[in-house]
Design an enzyme around this catalytic site. Sequence first.
Site, PDB file in Angstrom:
ATOM      1  N   ARG A 141       0.866  -1.182   0.000  1.00 39.90           N
ATOM      2  CA  ARG A 141       0.000   0.000   0.000  1.00 39.90           C
ATOM      3  C   ARG A 141       0.899   1.229   0.000  1.00 39.90           C
ATOM      4  O   ARG A 141       1.143   1.817   1.052  1.00 39.90           O
ATOM      5  CB  ARG A 141      -0.869   0.037   1.251  1.00 39.90           C
ATOM      6  N   ASP A 148       2.121   4.940  -0.171  1.00 42.23           N
ATOM      7  CA  ASP A 148       1.461   6.174   0.278  1.00 42.23           C
ATOM      8  C   ASP A 148       1.300   7.203  -0.830  1.00 42.23           C
ATOM      9  O   ASP A 148       1.909   7.076  -1.895  1.00 42.23           O
ATOM     10  CB  ASP A 148       2.321   6.822   1.379  1.00 42.23           C
ATOM     11  N   TYR A 196      12.806  -1.393  -1.914  1.00 44.43           N
ATOM     12  CA  TYR A 196      12.458   0.018  -2.078  1.00 44.43           C
ATOM     13  C   TYR A 196      13.738   0.826  -2.293  1.00 44.43           C
ATOM     14  O   TYR A 196      14.779   0.512  -1.706  1.00 44.43           O
ATOM     15  CB  TYR A 196      11.796   0.567  -0.797  1.00 44.43           C
ATOM     16  N   ARG A 208      10.596   5.519   5.180  1.00 48.08           N
ATOM     17  CA  ARG A 208      10.696   6.974   5.337  1.00 48.08           C
ATOM     18  C   ARG A 208      11.137   7.359   6.746  1.00 48.08           C
ATOM     19  O   ARG A 208      11.832   8.369   6.931  1.00 48.08           O
ATOM     20  CB  ARG A 208       9.350   7.623   5.000  1.00 48.08           C
TER      21      ARG A 208
END
Lengths: 237, 237
Positions: free
Chosen positions: A45, A47, A101, A189
């Site tokens: 999911r 952002d 990522y 993050r």
Amino acid sequence: MTIAYDGTAYAGFQSQPNSPSIQTTIEKALSILLREKISIIGASRTDAGVHALGQVAHFTAPHLPLLYSLNALLPPDIRILTIEEVPPTFHARYSALRKTYYYHLALHPDPFRRNISLNLKMKLDLNRLKTGAAYFLGTHDFTSFSNKAGRGCAKNKPIKTLYRLDLIEEGDRIRLEFEADGFLYKMVRNIVGTLLEVARGALSPHTIPKILQEKSRRLAGPTAPPHPLFLIKVDYE
Amino acid sequence: MTIAYDGTAYAGFQSQPNSPSIQTTIEKALSILLREKISIIGASRTDAGVHALGQVAHFTAPHLPLLYSLNALLPPDIRILTIEEVPPTFHARYSALRKTYYYHLALHPDPFRRNISLNLKMKLDLNRLKTGAAYFLGTHDFTSFSNKAGRGCAKNKPIKTLYRLDLIEEGDRIRLEFEADGFLYKMVRNIVGTLLEVARGALSPHTIPKILQEKSRRLAGPTAPPHPLFLIKVDYE
């Protein structure tokens, strides 16, 4: 199917009331093409503002739609890269073994990377950043680096194994590469936000084990912005 | 000053009534910073949607503004890269000796390059394209590859020398590199449009000398779209 998207214009991958999401945009195209209501489930999911080069999603349909026809119904900031039939046991999220990522930093402002890279306004000590990054490797309870997920999000097990956190320098660009068996909400993050505090000298790299042990957001750095983050790939068996 | 910009949101470099241009945006920032009305003159009047990595512009001002302050007043899709004092004889357009433009083609759709690259829907014969490109090299009257400029644009001498027209392949991307002592209005885009007709087999590469001799747009290919075009650099003595 594997999906690439520029997340700039979207409220994230998952459906949101009153905001365009990657998921609803693809579901609408699939439903037109297959003439029935189709729901898709994504591996991750991502952002609002986060991008993907290798998001994975699955859905149930009477037949496999043509890649060309599906892309023709989608806006140019979303491209389906591959589409294939999978066994009924396949689940884009639960069958995922590993995710990668990338987080992009830039030493100089670049008008063509303003939506995909964080422009660093200060000089960073990359050796401090590397020292800090090494503490995240391996299996940890990452609660200190996770934000509370929104309503309707399943609780995630907080123990994750980070296989890789590499710093790659290319000219005036820096890429942080993360590979793990799973990620908590905003985990990348929050780790980046903490490592930037370390790199600018505001936090000692050696406090990271203590922050992990605390199991609280209190000591960790701020959440880094979403737009430099890319979901690169999802690995399955 | 040298300037990089993402031209997607602008009506081109030059001031236009009722549309934001690169020129007026920079003039507004300079006028605020220097507390007097500043006009700038650009080396190249890039069209709506065309980008730059090395546009050059000059202006007259009481003192040299700080690069940092100027960029702080500009939107993130326009960045001033360098700024320096020049002799009063320097003119960004008339002193230019050579300009380099790149035109980007892509074999596969990429959501992150949709505003900076032309997605080729058909397979191209790159050998035909190279054969055609060679005919443009050297000194020619390029009238057949020039659109009529709009009101207020100075008439340009139609004889130009093209020093370089290279085809560079990088994975699934192709870059056409143009270097000349000057370019007519839409000249790069008209040459690209013609070479794409050659590459897809609609036009023989060997008709290009004839098209040049005709001095008419009639036989040349269509104007290729502006968004894959970049002004890369302008050379001075």
